[in-house]
Design an enzyme around this catalytic site. Structure first.
Site, PDB file in Angstrom:
ATOM      1  N   SER A 157       1.210   8.656   4.863  1.00  0.00           N
ATOM      2  CA  SER A 157       0.559   8.579   3.574  1.00  0.00           C
ATOM      3  C   SER A 157       1.614   8.973   2.560  1.00  0.00           C
ATOM      4  O   SER A 157       2.132  10.079   2.596  1.00  0.00           O
ATOM      5  CB  SER A 157      -0.609   9.560   3.528  1.00  0.00           C
ATOM      6  OG  SER A 157      -1.107   9.617   2.226  1.00  0.00           O
ATOM      7  N   ARG A 158       1.982   8.035   1.688  1.00  0.00           N
ATOM      8  CA  ARG A 158       3.142   8.287   0.838  1.00  0.00           C
ATOM      9  C   ARG A 158       2.819   9.143  -0.378  1.00  0.00           C
ATOM     10  O   ARG A 158       3.698   9.778  -0.930  1.00  0.00           O
ATOM     11  CB  ARG A 158       3.755   6.963   0.387  1.00  0.00           C
ATOM     12  CG  ARG A 158       4.339   6.197   1.555  1.00  0.00           C
ATOM     13  CD  ARG A 158       5.153   5.017   1.111  1.00  0.00           C
ATOM     14  NE  ARG A 158       5.381   4.142   2.255  1.00  0.00           N
ATOM     15  CZ  ARG A 158       4.908   2.930   2.373  1.00  0.00           C
ATOM     16  NH1 ARG A 158       4.185   2.402   1.400  1.00  0.00           N
ATOM     17  NH2 ARG A 158       5.141   2.204   3.440  1.00  0.00           N
ATOM     18  N   VAL A 159       1.568   9.136  -0.823  1.00  0.00           N
ATOM     19  CA  VAL A 159       1.264   9.920  -2.020  1.00  0.00           C
ATOM     20  C   VAL A 159       0.190  10.980  -1.802  1.00  0.00           C
ATOM     21  O   VAL A 159       0.063  11.912  -2.580  1.00  0.00           O
ATOM     22  CB  VAL A 159       0.827   9.008  -3.199  1.00  0.00           C
ATOM     23  CG1 VAL A 159       1.954   8.120  -3.624  1.00  0.00           C
ATOM     24  CG2 VAL A 159      -0.395   8.209  -2.845  1.00  0.00           C
ATOM     25  N   THR A 219       0.819  -1.222   0.000  1.00  0.00           N
ATOM     26  CA  THR A 219       0.000   0.000   0.000  1.00  0.00           C
ATOM     27  C   THR A 219       0.852   1.271   0.000  1.00  0.00           C
ATOM     28  O   THR A 219       2.053   1.229   0.210  1.00  0.00           O
ATOM     29  CB  THR A 219      -0.926   0.011   1.231  1.00  0.00           C
ATOM     30  OG1 THR A 219      -0.144  -0.254   2.391  1.00  0.00           O
ATOM     31  CG2 THR A 219      -1.997  -1.026   1.110  1.00  0.00           C
TER      32      THR A 219
END
Lengths: 505, 71
Positions: free
Chosen positions: A361-363, A335
């Site tokens: 949250s990476r994006v 994810t």
């Protein structure tokens, strides 16, 4: 099809169309625990749908030299040894039409809610290769969950895959539920896939969706604990097939898998019964691929491909906060970030019990609304400093005033991140609260009064400066004029509600 | 030995069996055959014959399902 059409078709059928054909069949050798082994059944494809004499369907999973392993897609199948198994030549698919919104279906696309059958629409394959790189674009639109802590600190974008992970009873499903409820009027189709859950829990969940008017844009795919492992294994793929139907129409879809730990367990059961070699924690070797091929289908398509998106919120249940177990680490690595929930926080009254430090949250930050990005920058800093000092401050009693101030600020900032699960906050409300907290306007208010302060302040803002609230709702950047207006608003509120400000710091 | 399973909706008479076995023996000349008879009412009418992994279904049920798929 009308009666006259049927008769017209009958006339066109030639005798040779009904000739005796040579077809491949297999014979059932054994049937136990929902698994059938047959002999022969030549030319069968892996993943092909097969039928039995009794009309039950099965899925050919294991092709071996002398036998074929099939999972039966029904709990109460009347299968005898010696029964014939027929190929259908079809790969598993379900019927999806626009009517499916607002319905509860089983993993094979049949209505589960006692209403009429789903109208014939399009056959959507359960297994499908995810869209390629060329068809995609970066995540650039936010998906507001209505949860302050998530929208401010762990923003989710449309097309993102954000894992919700935590022990049992830490509010994982509540965050997913809140996210679904917050999509009202946002033109987002929601799909909730329940895997291996108690029917009573699911009934309650659906009731809540109905009560809050969320069923009008939600589809529930249900494979409860009483369904055989084969159906629990297929449920997320069915949900994804429904999602892809709407993706093709260029719509935004939110899909929740609740939860993938049970999905992995169902797959482990099937794999072990099919006598596939087991690996770590007795899961089969391809358990990573099981989840990666599912979650890879979440995407944000570019304009040429309709511009639709599928945002996935998989849920994983951990045991005793152990995120380094097999399935949690797998899904974490697949994810684009995780929301980490903790029992300790939950019990200390922090709801939602999100551990901000471990959640990422990476994006999503690329898609975060401008106004939210502005105010949440210092929020992260305040919280980080607070966490660092809070651990430290337990040992020493006398602290210098600067440290004390940071601690007080931190307490208030964490306090305003609390939120009841059934309260969806608009962007404007969130920005108003976070702006007040990070700019020190709450330092004079007692921590215990903050919940009341919030309600009164938000109402006050809506009545005294609706223009500003409307502007904040758009999520546009806060310029000098809006900042002044925000400051003035808080000062006016202070004058109007002196009861919150008895003690001066 | 080659197993041949013959299913019919009603019991076959001895002369019918003989005729069937004779024609099958002609088809599989070299091999030794064993005939297993079975009654399957769900076929409605007609015969179905399975040899190895192949099924030759000449029953009314198969015809009807073919018809249904053609419409």
């Amino acid at each position: 099809m009308s009666k006259s059409d049927i008769f017209a078709n009958l006339g066109s059928i030639k005798d040779k169309d009904l000739s005796v054909e040579r077809i491949s069949v297999g014979k059932v050798i054994s049937y136990a625990d929902g698994i059938v082994f047959t002999d022969e059944l030549q030319d069968v494809q892996a993943g092909e749908l097969v039928t039995f004499d009794s009309g039950v369907f099965g899925l050919a999973l294991n092709l071996e030299k002398n036998r074929v392993g099939i999972i039966v897609l029904s709990g109460l199948a009347k299968i005898k040894t010696g029964d014939f198994v027929y190929r259908t030549g079809k790969i598993l698919s379900i019927n999806v039409s626009d009517e499916i919104v607002g319905r509860v279906i089983d993993p094979l696309g049949q209505a589960e809610d006692g209403k009429s059958a789903i109208a014939v629409g399009k056959e959507m394959f359960l297994e499908k290769i995810a869209p390629g790189v060329i068809d995609r674009e970066g995540v650039n639109q936010p998906l507001q969950t209505g949860v302050k802590a998530v929208d401010a600190l762990i923003p989710i974008g449309r097309g993102q895959r954000e894992l919700i992970i935590g022990d049992r009873n830490t509010g994982k499903s509540s965050i997913a539920l809140a996210s679904i409820l917050n999509q009202k009027g946002q033109d987002v189709i929601c799909i909730y896939v329940a895997i291996g859950q108690k029917k009573s829990t699911l009934a309650q969940f659906i009731q809540t969706l109905e009560d809050k008017g969320a069923m009008s844009y939600t589809t529930v795919v249900s494979a409860s604990a009483s369904e055989p492992a084969s159906l629990q294994f297929l449920a997320p793929y069915s949900g994804q097939a429904v999602a892809e139907y709407f993706l093709e129409q260029g719509k935004d879809v939110l899909i929740v898998f609740d939860d993938l730990s049970k999905h992995a367990q169902a797959y482990r059961e099937i794999s072990l019964l099919l006598k596939r070699p087991s690996g770590r924690e007795a899961y089969p070797g391809d358990v990573f691929y099981l989840h990666s091929r599912l979650l890879e289908r979440a995407c944000k398509l570019n304009k040429e491909n309709g511009g639709g998106s599928i945002t996935a919120l998989p849920i994983i249940e951990t045991q005793a906060n152990d995120v380094s177990a097999y399935i949690p680490t797998n899904v974490i690595s697949i994810t684009d970030g995780q929301i980490y929930l903790e029992t300790d926080l939950f019990n200390s009254g922090m709801r939602p019990a999100i551990n901000i430090g471990l959640s990422v949250s990476r994006v999503g930050s690329a898609a975060q609304l401008k106004a939210m990005k502005q105010v949440s920058g210092s929020l992260k800093l305040d919280l980080a400093q607070f966490r660092e000092l809070a651990a430290f401050a337990q040992f020493s009693s006398d602290l210098d005033s600067a440290t004390k101030k940071l601690l007080e600020r931190g307490k208030r900032v964490s306090e305003i991140l609390k939120q009841p699960w059934d309260l969806q906050m608009s962007v404007a409300d969130q920005v108003l609260m976070i702006f007040a907290a990070v700019n020190g306007y709450l330092d004079e208010v007692e921590v215990t009064d903050l919940a009341d302060w919030e309600i009164d302040y938000l109402n006050f803002a809506k009545s005294s400066n609706p223009k500003l609230v409307a502007y904040l709702l758009t999520g546009a950047k806060i310029e000098g004029t809006q900042e002044e207006a925000l400051e003035k608003l808080i000062k006016d509120f202070k004058k109007a509600h002196p009861r919150f400000y008895k003690k001066e710091v | 030995m080659l197993q041949i399973n013959i299913a019919s909706s009603i019991p076959l008479s001895d002369s019918q069996k003989k005729k069937l076995e004779g024609s099958l023996q002609k088809k599989y000349q070299k091999e030794e055959l064993q005939f297993n008879y079975q009654i399957k009412e769900e076929l409605i009418a007609g015969l179905s014959l399975s040899v190895g992994g192949k099924l030759y279904d000449a029953s009314l049920r198969a015809r009807l399902s073919q018809l249904a798929s053609k419409i």
